[in-house]
Write a protein that holds these residues in place. Structure first.
Motif, mmCIF file in Angstrom:
data_model
loop_
_atom_site.group_PDB
_atom_site.id
_atom_site.type_symbol
_atom_site.label_atom_id
_atom_site.label_comp_id
_atom_site.label_asym_id
_atom_site.label_seq_id
_atom_site.Cartn_x
_atom_site.Cartn_y
_atom_site.Cartn_z
ATOM 1 N N SER A 1 38.297 40.175 37.335
ATOM 2 C CA SER A 1 37.932 38.991 38.114
ATOM 3 C C SER A 1 38.708 38.928 39.421
ATOM 4 C CB SER A 1 38.231 37.732 37.296
ATOM 5 O OG SER A 1 37.613 37.775 36.040
ATOM 6 N N TYR A 2 38.132 38.216 40.403
ATOM 7 C CA TYR A 2 38.780 37.887 41.671
ATOM 8 C C TYR A 2 39.235 39.115 42.453
ATOM 9 C CZ TYR A 2 39.099 33.674 38.821
ATOM 10 O OH TYR A 2 38.815 32.620 37.983
ATOM 11 N N GLY A 3 38.580 40.245 42.260
ATOM 12 C CA GLY A 3 38.905 41.443 43.013
ATOM 13 C C GLY A 3 40.064 42.246 42.481
ATOM 14 N N PHE A 4 40.608 41.848 41.342
ATOM 15 C CA PHE A 4 41.717 42.594 40.745
ATOM 16 C C PHE A 4 41.213 43.810 39.979
ATOM 17 C CE2 PHE A 4 45.527 40.210 41.548
ATOM 18 C CZ PHE A 4 45.077 38.931 41.819
ATOM 19 N N GLU A 5 42.062 44.807 39.897
ATOM 20 C CA GLU A 5 41.793 45.985 39.098
ATOM 21 C C GLU A 5 43.110 46.498 38.526
ATOM 22 O OE1 GLU A 5 39.880 48.370 42.099
ATOM 23 O OE2 GLU A 5 41.759 49.334 42.663
ATOM 24 N N ALA A 6 42.998 47.322 37.521
ATOM 25 C CA ALA A 6 44.191 47.896 36.910
ATOM 26 C C ALA A 6 43.869 49.308 36.450
ATOM 27 C CB ALA A 6 44.658 47.048 35.729
ATOM 28 N N GLU A 7 44.880 50.147 36.494
ATOM 29 C CA GLU A 7 44.696 51.536 36.088
ATOM 30 C C GLU A 7 45.520 51.860 34.862
ATOM 31 O OE1 GLU A 7 45.297 54.405 39.159
ATOM 32 O OE2 GLU A 7 44.330 55.986 38.004
ATOM 33 N N PHE A 8 44.842 52.314 33.838
ATOM 34 C CA PHE A 8 45.504 52.741 32.605
ATOM 35 C C PHE A 8 46.008 54.164 32.788
ATOM 36 C CE2 PHE A 8 46.588 53.415 28.366
ATOM 37 C CZ PHE A 8 45.905 54.483 27.812
ATOM 38 N N ASN A 9 47.287 54.373 32.588
ATOM 39 C CA ASN A 9 47.889 55.697 32.698
ATOM 40 C C ASN A 9 48.596 55.998 31.385
ATOM 41 O OD1 ASN A 9 49.702 57.893 33.204
ATOM 42 N ND2 ASN A 9 49.427 57.532 35.398
ATOM 43 N N LYS A 10 47.953 56.822 30.571
ATOM 44 C CA LYS A 10 48.479 57.076 29.232
ATOM 45 C C LYS A 10 49.809 57.834 29.271
ATOM 46 C CE LYS A 10 47.064 58.774 24.698
ATOM 47 N NZ LYS A 10 45.954 59.363 23.902
ATOM 48 N N SER A 11 49.915 58.796 30.166
ATOM 49 C CA SER A 11 51.130 59.611 30.203
ATOM 50 C C SER A 11 52.343 58.793 30.644
ATOM 51 C CB SER A 11 50.939 60.808 31.128
ATOM 52 O OG SER A 11 50.712 60.375 32.463
ATOM 53 N N GLN A 12 52.119 57.828 31.504
ATOM 54 C CA GLN A 12 53.211 56.978 31.959
ATOM 55 C C GLN A 12 53.277 55.657 31.195
ATOM 56 O OE1 GLN A 12 53.101 56.497 36.227
ATOM 57 N NE2 GLN A 12 53.108 58.700 36.614
ATOM 58 N N THR A 13 52.400 55.489 30.246
ATOM 59 C CA THR A 13 52.276 54.235 29.457
ATOM 60 C C THR A 13 52.355 53.024 30.382
ATOM 61 O OG1 THR A 13 54.653 54.144 28.932
ATOM 62 C CG2 THR A 13 53.204 55.277 27.358
ATOM 63 N N SER A 14 51.511 53.052 31.408
ATOM 64 C CA SER A 14 51.514 51.961 32.374
ATOM 65 C C SER A 14 50.120 51.373 32.529
ATOM 66 C CB SER A 14 52.035 52.446 33.725
ATOM 67 O OG SER A 14 51.135 53.382 34.306
ATOM 68 N N PHE A 15 50.104 50.149 33.016
ATOM 69 C CA PHE A 15 48.841 49.451 33.249
ATOM 70 C C PHE A 15 49.089 48.484 34.413
ATOM 71 C CE2 PHE A 15 44.613 48.481 32.305
ATOM 72 C CZ PHE A 15 44.398 47.126 32.070
ATOM 73 N N HIS A 16 49.289 49.031 35.602
ATOM 74 C CA HIS A 16 49.636 48.226 36.769
ATOM 75 C C HIS A 16 48.421 47.484 37.316
ATOM 76 C CE1 HIS A 16 53.314 50.264 36.349
ATOM 77 N NE2 HIS A 16 53.083 51.300 37.155
ATOM 78 N N LEU A 17 48.656 46.255 37.701
ATOM 79 C CA LEU A 17 47.609 45.403 38.281
ATOM 80 C C LEU A 17 47.617 45.575 39.797
ATOM 81 C CD1 LEU A 17 45.526 43.057 37.713
ATOM 82 C CD2 LEU A 17 47.415 41.497 38.254
ATOM 83 N N LYS A 18 46.430 45.684 40.384
ATOM 84 C CA LYS A 18 46.354 45.914 41.829
ATOM 85 C C LYS A 18 45.238 45.089 42.449
ATOM 86 C CE LYS A 18 48.080 50.648 41.464
ATOM 87 N NZ LYS A 18 47.918 52.071 41.868
ATOM 88 N N LYS A 19 45.417 44.863 43.745
ATOM 89 C CA LYS A 19 44.355 44.238 44.525
ATOM 90 C C LYS A 19 44.466 44.767 45.950
ATOM 91 C CE LYS A 19 42.175 39.823 45.612
ATOM 92 N NZ LYS A 19 42.189 38.356 45.431
ATOM 93 N N PRO A 20 43.388 45.201 46.555
ATOM 94 C CA PRO A 20 43.466 45.838 47.877
ATOM 95 C C PRO A 20 43.930 44.901 48.991
ATOM 96 C CG PRO A 20 41.391 46.358 46.787
ATOM 97 C CD PRO A 20 42.040 45.271 45.996
ATOM 98 N N SER A 21 43.569 43.620 48.887
ATOM 99 C CA SER A 21 43.893 42.676 49.952
ATOM 100 C C SER A 21 44.237 41.322 49.329
ATOM 101 C CB SER A 21 42.698 42.534 50.908
ATOM 102 O OG SER A 21 42.991 41.608 51.929
ATOM 103 N N ALA A 22 45.501 40.965 49.407
ATOM 104 C CA ALA A 22 45.971 39.744 48.742
ATOM 105 C C ALA A 22 45.557 38.488 49.504
ATOM 106 C CB ALA A 22 47.493 39.789 48.606
ATOM 107 N N LEU A 23 45.335 37.423 48.720
ATOM 108 C CA LEU A 23 45.039 36.106 49.273
ATOM 109 C C LEU A 23 46.168 35.150 48.908
ATOM 110 C CD1 LEU A 23 41.296 35.798 48.186
ATOM 111 C CD2 LEU A 23 42.152 36.408 50.467
ATOM 112 N N VAL A 24 46.379 34.145 49.746
ATOM 113 C CA VAL A 24 47.399 33.139 49.434
ATOM 114 C C VAL A 24 47.102 32.500 48.081
ATOM 115 C CG1 VAL A 24 48.396 30.939 50.133
ATOM 116 C CG2 VAL A 24 47.943 32.696 51.853
ATOM 117 N N SER A 25 45.839 32.312 47.785
ATOM 118 C CA SER A 25 45.437 31.687 46.517
ATOM 119 C C SER A 25 45.718 32.565 45.298
ATOM 120 C CB SER A 25 43.950 31.328 46.551
ATOM 121 O OG SER A 25 43.168 32.478 46.812
ATOM 122 N N ASP A 26 46.087 33.812 45.519
ATOM 123 C CA ASP A 26 46.470 34.681 44.395
ATOM 124 C C ASP A 26 47.874 34.371 43.893
ATOM 125 O OD1 ASP A 26 44.853 37.546 45.928
ATOM 126 O OD2 ASP A 26 44.065 36.120 44.456
#
Lengths: 114, 118
Positions: free
Chosen positions: A60-85
């Motif tokens: 939702s709201y333009g967010f995405e996340a990448e699952f990285n099994k080898s690094q056991t990570s799931f970082h949340l990302k958004k290309p362009s942040a809004l103040v409302s975020d």
């Protein structure tokens, strides 16, 4: 036992810049991973989840996340942040091997400056 | 999407009294409900898991006699804070595991109840 780590208490970013909120996890089985956002005095709002399939999950709201099994990570990302975020973001994990117990990270507060 | 409601949204009570918080799944049947507690600027701590018609499973360190959980139907769970004290003041959030149209892997959260014990 499963666990989630959000290494940053706070993330500051300027409006229009990309943002990343970090999350690493530990489970014994296959991980089910989630991101939620919480605004002051409100409950949790679901952003996105990874259960299986493509490692890049769009939510939702333009967010995405990448699952990285080898690094056991799931970082949340958004290309362009809004103040409302600006809000509190929680990463959560459930062990897909069984049970329905969801464990939450400590949360990361995101500040987006205009 | 599936909706979970909580009532009341906020409550203020005197020390020593009991407070009941309701959690309802409005448009789906919740086979399992969860109760979380959140202190200011902290994460959610799972208190207990309840399945409809059976006793709740409490997490380590949570007093079952103090936090009474009843999951009497597939759409309603209640949390009663008995003999409340100021240290019980917190934000309580419930969530429900959906079934059927809601999806069995989904967990939906209520808006939370802020309890203040004077």
């Amino acid at each position: 036992a499963q666990s989630v780590a959000q290494p940053e208490d706070q993330v500051n970013v300027a409006e229009g810049n990309p943002l990343t909120v970090k999350c690493t996890y530990s489970v014994s089985g296959n991980p089910y991973l989630f991101w939620y956002v919480q605004y002051p005095n409100r409950g949790l709002q679901f952003l996105l989840k990874y259960i299986t399939g493509d490692n890049l999950v769009k939510g939702s709201y333009g967010f995405e996340a990448e699952f990285n099994k080898s690094q056991t990570s799931f970082h949340l990302k958004k290309p362009s942040a809004l103040v409302s975020d600006s809000a509190l973001y929680f990463c959560a994990v459930r062990d897909g091997a069984g049970g329905f117990k969801t464990i939450f990270g400590a949360g990361t507060r995101l500040f987006v400056k205009a | 999407g599936a909706v979970v409601s909580q009532h009341p949204s906020w409550v203020i009570c005197k020390s020593g009294t009991s407070v009941k918080i309701e959690c309802r799944s409005l448009d789906f049947q919740a086979t399992t409900m969860f109760w979380y507690r959140q202190f200011p600027k902290q994460s959610l701590m799972l208190m207990a898991t309840s399945n409809e018609g059976s006793k709740a499973t409490y997490e380590q360190g949570v007093e079952k006699d103090k936090f009474l959980i009843n999951h009497a139907s597939l759409t309603l769970s209640t949390l009663t804070v008995t003999s409340a004290h100021p240290e019980d003041s917190s934000f309580y959030i419930c969530s429900a595991r959906g079934g059927g149209l809601a999806g069995d892997n989904e967990q939906f959260f209520g808006p939370g109840t802020r309890l203040t014990v004077l």
